[in-house]
Design a protein around this motif. Structure first.
Motif, PDB file in Angstrom:
ATOM      1  N   ALA A 190      54.867  23.097  -6.228  1.00 19.68           N
ATOM      2  CA  ALA A 190      54.041  21.649  -7.323  1.00 19.68           C
ATOM      3  C   ALA A 190      54.399  20.621  -6.177  1.00 19.68           C
ATOM      4  O   ALA A 190      55.177  20.647  -6.155  1.00 19.68           O
ATOM      5  CB  ALA A 190      54.927  21.508  -8.279  1.00 19.68           C
ATOM      6  N   HIS A 191      53.328  19.898  -5.814  1.00 15.21           N
ATOM      7  CA  HIS A 191      53.432  18.612  -4.709  1.00 15.21           C
ATOM      8  C   HIS A 191      53.131  17.779  -5.617  1.00 15.21           C
ATOM      9  O   HIS A 191      52.034  18.097  -5.549  1.00 15.21           O
ATOM     10  CB  HIS A 191      52.495  19.670  -3.604  1.00 15.21           C
ATOM     11  N   LEU A 192      53.300  16.596  -5.263  1.00 17.37           N
ATOM     12  CA  LEU A 192      53.374  15.646  -6.085  1.00 17.37           C
ATOM     13  C   LEU A 192      51.796  14.984  -5.263  1.00 17.37           C
ATOM     14  O   LEU A 192      52.416  14.959  -3.379  1.00 17.37           O
ATOM     15  CB  LEU A 192      54.478  14.770  -5.806  1.00 17.37           C
ATOM     16  N   VAL A 193      50.188  14.436  -5.274  1.00 15.79           N
ATOM     17  CA  VAL A 193      50.392  13.313  -4.767  1.00 15.79           C
ATOM     18  C   VAL A 193      49.891  12.211  -5.100  1.00 15.79           C
ATOM     19  O   VAL A 193      49.352  11.327  -3.772  1.00 15.79           O
ATOM     20  CB  VAL A 193      48.168  14.786  -4.719  1.00 15.79           C
ATOM     21  N   ALA A 194      49.740  11.568  -6.659  1.00 11.95           N
ATOM     22  CA  ALA A 194      50.051  10.474  -6.286  1.00 11.95           C
ATOM     23  C   ALA A 194      50.625   9.662  -7.755  1.00 11.95           C
ATOM     24  O   ALA A 194      51.141  10.928  -8.640  1.00 11.95           O
ATOM     25  CB  ALA A 194      48.477  10.110  -7.081  1.00 11.95           C
ATOM     26  N   LEU A 195      51.171   9.028  -8.322  1.00  9.50           N
ATOM     27  CA  LEU A 195      51.516   8.723  -9.369  1.00  9.50           C
ATOM     28  C   LEU A 195      50.998   7.179  -9.471  1.00  9.50           C
ATOM     29  O   LEU A 195      51.015   6.318  -8.508  1.00  9.50           O
ATOM     30  CB  LEU A 195      53.019   9.045  -9.396  1.00  9.50           C
ATOM     31  N   ASP A 215      62.374  16.285  -0.796  1.00 11.49           N
ATOM     32  CA  ASP A 215      64.141  15.926  -1.224  1.00 11.49           C
ATOM     33  C   ASP A 215      63.806  17.093  -2.491  1.00 11.49           C
ATOM     34  O   ASP A 215      65.084  17.374  -3.073  1.00 11.49           O
ATOM     35  CB  ASP A 215      64.844  15.438  -1.499  1.00 11.49           C
ATOM     36  N   HIS A 216      62.687  17.404  -3.972  1.00 10.01           N
ATOM     37  CA  HIS A 216      62.745  17.349  -4.807  1.00 10.01           C
ATOM     38  C   HIS A 216      62.043  18.075  -5.784  1.00 10.01           C
ATOM     39  O   HIS A 216      61.379  18.572  -6.410  1.00 10.01           O
ATOM     40  CB  HIS A 216      63.345  16.389  -6.213  1.00 10.01           C
ATOM     41  N   ALA A 217      61.649  19.310  -4.852  1.00 13.00           N
ATOM     42  CA  ALA A 217      60.592  20.310  -4.938  1.00 13.00           C
ATOM     43  C   ALA A 217      60.912  20.940  -5.916  1.00 13.00           C
ATOM     44  O   ALA A 217      59.545  21.321  -7.295  1.00 13.00           O
ATOM     45  CB  ALA A 217      59.714  21.171  -3.363  1.00 13.00           C
ATOM     46  N   ASP A 218      61.603  21.610  -6.714  1.00  8.67           N
ATOM     47  CA  ASP A 218      62.123  22.167  -7.698  1.00  8.67           C
ATOM     48  C   ASP A 218      62.415  21.461  -8.880  1.00  8.67           C
ATOM     49  O   ASP A 218      62.093  22.079  -9.787  1.00  8.67           O
ATOM     50  CB  ASP A 218      63.470  22.559  -6.951  1.00  8.67           C
ATOM     51  N   SER A 219      62.878  20.566  -8.601  1.00  6.48           N
ATOM     52  CA  SER A 219      62.485  18.878  -9.147  1.00  6.48           C
ATOM     53  C   SER A 219      60.982  19.445 -10.179  1.00  6.48           C
ATOM     54  O   SER A 219      60.735  19.621 -11.541  1.00  6.48           O
ATOM     55  CB  SER A 219      63.074  17.975  -9.725  1.00  6.48           C
ATOM     56  N   LEU A 220      60.203  18.890  -9.166  1.00  4.74           N
ATOM     57  CA  LEU A 220      58.828  19.402 -10.113  1.00  4.74           C
ATOM     58  C   LEU A 220      58.376  20.674 -10.602  1.00  4.74           C
ATOM     59  O   LEU A 220      57.380  20.404 -11.964  1.00  4.74           O
ATOM     60  CB  LEU A 220      57.973  19.245  -8.790  1.00  4.74           C
ATOM     61  N   VAL A 221      58.011  21.437 -10.012  1.00  2.00           N
ATOM     62  CA  VAL A 221      58.057  23.106 -10.817  1.00  2.00           C
ATOM     63  C   VAL A 221      58.739  22.683 -11.857  1.00  2.00           C
ATOM     64  O   VAL A 221      58.084  23.804 -12.643  1.00  2.00           O
ATOM     65  CB  VAL A 221      58.839  24.360  -9.427  1.00  2.00           C
ATOM     66  N   ALA A 222      60.033  22.720 -12.021  1.00  2.90           N
ATOM     67  CA  ALA A 222      60.899  22.676 -13.290  1.00  2.90           C
ATOM     68  C   ALA A 222      59.934  21.724 -14.475  1.00  2.90           C
ATOM     69  O   ALA A 222      59.909  21.951 -15.765  1.00  2.90           O
ATOM     70  CB  ALA A 222      62.494  22.282 -13.083  1.00  2.90           C
ATOM     71  N   LYS A 233      48.759  32.154  -5.671  1.00  3.55           N
ATOM     72  CA  LYS A 233      47.762  31.612  -4.752  1.00  3.55           C
ATOM     73  C   LYS A 233      46.741  30.751  -5.318  1.00  3.55           C
ATOM     74  O   LYS A 233      45.862  30.482  -4.431  1.00  3.55           O
ATOM     75  CB  LYS A 233      46.969  33.391  -3.467  1.00  3.55           C
ATOM     76  N   GLY A 234      46.683  30.404  -6.411  1.00  2.00           N
ATOM     77  CA  GLY A 234      45.738  29.745  -6.821  1.00  2.00           C
ATOM     78  C   GLY A 234      46.037  28.276  -6.985  1.00  2.00           C
ATOM     79  O   GLY A 234      47.354  27.999  -7.077  1.00  2.00           O
ATOM     80  N   ARG A 235      45.364  27.839  -6.703  1.00  2.00           N
ATOM     81  CA  ARG A 235      45.149  25.706  -6.770  1.00  2.00           C
ATOM     82  C   ARG A 235      44.856  25.134  -8.130  1.00  2.00           C
ATOM     83  O   ARG A 235      43.717  25.275  -8.589  1.00  2.00           O
ATOM     84  CB  ARG A 235      45.028  25.660  -5.127  1.00  2.00           C
ATOM     85  N   LEU A 294      51.291   5.100 -15.520  1.00  2.00           N
ATOM     86  CA  LEU A 294      51.989   6.222 -16.893  1.00  2.00           C
ATOM     87  C   LEU A 294      51.994   7.432 -16.481  1.00  2.00           C
ATOM     88  O   LEU A 294      52.505   8.701 -17.192  1.00  2.00           O
ATOM     89  CB  LEU A 294      49.647   6.191 -17.471  1.00  2.00           C
ATOM     90  N   GLY A 295      51.956   8.186 -15.050  1.00  2.00           N
ATOM     91  CA  GLY A 295      52.143   9.642 -15.374  1.00  2.00           C
ATOM     92  C   GLY A 295      52.233   9.947 -13.438  1.00  2.00           C
ATOM     93  O   GLY A 295      51.899   9.204 -12.668  1.00  2.00           O
ATOM     94  N   MET A 296      52.090  11.387 -13.114  1.00  2.27           N
ATOM     95  CA  MET A 296      51.976  11.649 -11.988  1.00  2.27           C
ATOM     96  C   MET A 296      51.028  12.767 -11.623  1.00  2.27           C
ATOM     97  O   MET A 296      51.031  13.707 -12.741  1.00  2.27           O
ATOM     98  CB  MET A 296      53.860  12.364 -11.393  1.00  2.27           C
ATOM     99  N   ASP A 297      50.954  13.106 -10.914  1.00  2.00           N
ATOM    100  CA  ASP A 297      49.641  14.136 -10.464  1.00  2.00           C
ATOM    101  C   ASP A 297      49.849  14.888  -9.616  1.00  2.00           C
ATOM    102  O   ASP A 297      49.912  14.384  -8.393  1.00  2.00           O
ATOM    103  CB  ASP A 297      48.298  13.868  -9.546  1.00  2.00           C
ATOM    104  N   CYS A 298      49.523  16.335  -9.501  1.00  2.00           N
ATOM    105  CA  CYS A 298      50.371  16.906  -8.733  1.00  2.00           C
ATOM    106  C   CYS A 298      48.964  18.714  -8.862  1.00  2.00           C
ATOM    107  O   CYS A 298      49.001  18.699  -9.613  1.00  2.00           O
ATOM    108  CB  CYS A 298      52.060  18.064  -9.144  1.00  2.00           C
ATOM    109  N   VAL A 299      49.571  18.717  -7.322  1.00  2.00           N
ATOM    110  CA  VAL A 299      49.081  19.754  -6.919  1.00  2.00           C
ATOM    111  C   VAL A 299      49.845  21.157  -6.918  1.00  2.00           C
ATOM    112  O   VAL A 299      50.644  21.875  -6.480  1.00  2.00           O
ATOM    113  CB  VAL A 299      47.951  19.917  -5.699  1.00  2.00           C
ATOM    114  N   CYS A 300      49.723  21.870  -8.042  1.00  2.00           N
ATOM    115  CA  CYS A 300      49.909  23.391  -7.911  1.00  2.00           C
ATOM    116  C   CYS A 300      49.343  24.664  -7.827  1.00  2.00           C
ATOM    117  O   CYS A 300      48.134  24.792  -7.458  1.00  2.00           O
ATOM    118  CB  CYS A 300      50.512  23.255  -9.586  1.00  2.00           C
TER     119      CYS A 300
END
Length: 333
Positions: A275-280, A255-262, A293-295, A283-289
């Motif tokens: 930006a895809h959230l994988v864990a939190l 529901d909030h993929a755009d917010s993660l990118v922002a 085409k690079g990760r 203290l914070g969040m871990d994303c894969v961006c």
């Protein structure tokens, strides 16, 4: 600097990440950007070769790469100081959130006798992170453990994809429980895995790695080789957000993929495509961006630590609002 640069003259043109993206785009051609060891090439020839592949003149190439190079440098600096939980807590939490791992036992029969033998199994951690297994009597690893209790369990982090992601291995002795302890240990197992109805089948018996002799935790590239002891694992509680973290992760991605990118743009300075959230954690969040085409992995620390669901929601809403305002100002400016 985490990203090595290719130099034209003395000015950085593209980072290691950009070369990887060139490889994805150009295939084998981009690999020629790296010269073979021992080969000699003049500065003039090198400049001509690089700018030919980049399709810009030398000065234009330097100017084109400068802004993005600065973005990557700012990103590296942000990530190097981003707040993270201690290694023992990260490893303990990984054991708590995962339920599947590779159990390696010592084979006791056939041509593989004496060799390590791996099997994918379900497990449940006790209150100290030590794994409990419900194993069938007909499974090879069950027979192995009855003859030799030495084993290891390797568990992969959430959304594990490659060697940049976290994993932990426990080495110790997993033994079948005596009859007077079976019910209590099985109850612990079922409390963590309530859907594993087959644990009540008569053929399945509990095995318990109560004795852990070694722990190996690898947090991924740049976070490997940090030692953690069994005593540290067993005395460190899992992250307090574990009971609801996976639900929040799913909600944010759906529901909030755009917010993660922002938020990535606002707090790290790097513009990404996805930006895809994988864990939190607290203290914070871990994303894969994804960028061109690079990760890449990205750590987004909170503005303050949290321990409850309401606190987590409040801080994410605050960060999201700040990011939306920041991105709007960046676009308007």
């Amino acid at each position: 600097m985490a990203h090595r640069a290719i130099l034209i003259g003395l000015k950085p043109v593209c980072t290691c990440n950009q070369v990887i993206r060139l490889q994805d785009h150009l295939g084998g051609t981009a690999r020629s950007l790296w010269r073979r060891p021992g080969s000699f090439e003049s500065r003039k020839a090198r400049t001509k070769r690089l700018t030919r592949h980049l399709s810009v003149q030398p000065m234009q190439a330097a100017q084109t790469g400068t802004s993005e190079q600065q973005d990557y440098e700012a990103f590296d600096q942000h990530q190097s100081s981003a707040a993270r939980v201690e290694i023992a807590e990260e490893a303990r939490t990984l054991l708590e959130v995962a339920r599947i791992g590779t159990l390696s036992t010592v084979a006791s029969d056939g041509a593989a006798s004496g060799f390590p033998s791996g099997s994918v199994v379900e497990y449940a951690p006790d209150d100290k992170g030590r794994p409990i297994f419900m194993l069938s009597s007909i499974s090879p690893h069950t027979k192995h453990l009855r003859k030799d209790s030495r084993c290891s369990l390797t568990v992969l982090g959430p959304a594990f994809r490659d060697l940049a992601d976290a994993r932990v291995s426990l080495t110790g002795h997993a033994r079948a429980m005596p009859q007077d302890r079976e019910d209590a240990v099985k109850l612990m197992y079922k409390s963590k895995n309530p859907e594993s109805f087959w644990a009540d089948f008569g053929d399945f018996k509990p095995f318990y790695m109560e004795e852990v002799v070694a722990v190996h935790f690898n947090g991924g590239f740049g976070r490997a080789g940090r030692k953690v002891t069994p005593e540290e694992i067993m005395s460190t509680p899992a992250d307090p957000l574990v009971p609801f973290a996976s639900h929040v992760v799913q909600h944010m991605n759906e529901d909030h993929a755009d917010s993660l990118v922002a938020m990535v743009k606002h707090f790290t300075g790097l513009t990404v495509d996805k930006a895809h959230l994988v864990a939190l954690d607290r203290l914070g969040m871990d994303c894969v961006c994804i960028k061109d085409k690079g990760r890449m992995k990205c750590r987004l620390p909170y503005t303050r630590s949290v321990t409850t669901r309401s606190e987590l929601r409040a801080v994410i809403v605050e960060m999201s609002k700040a990011a939306q305002v920041g991105v709007k100002q960046w676009i308007d400016g």
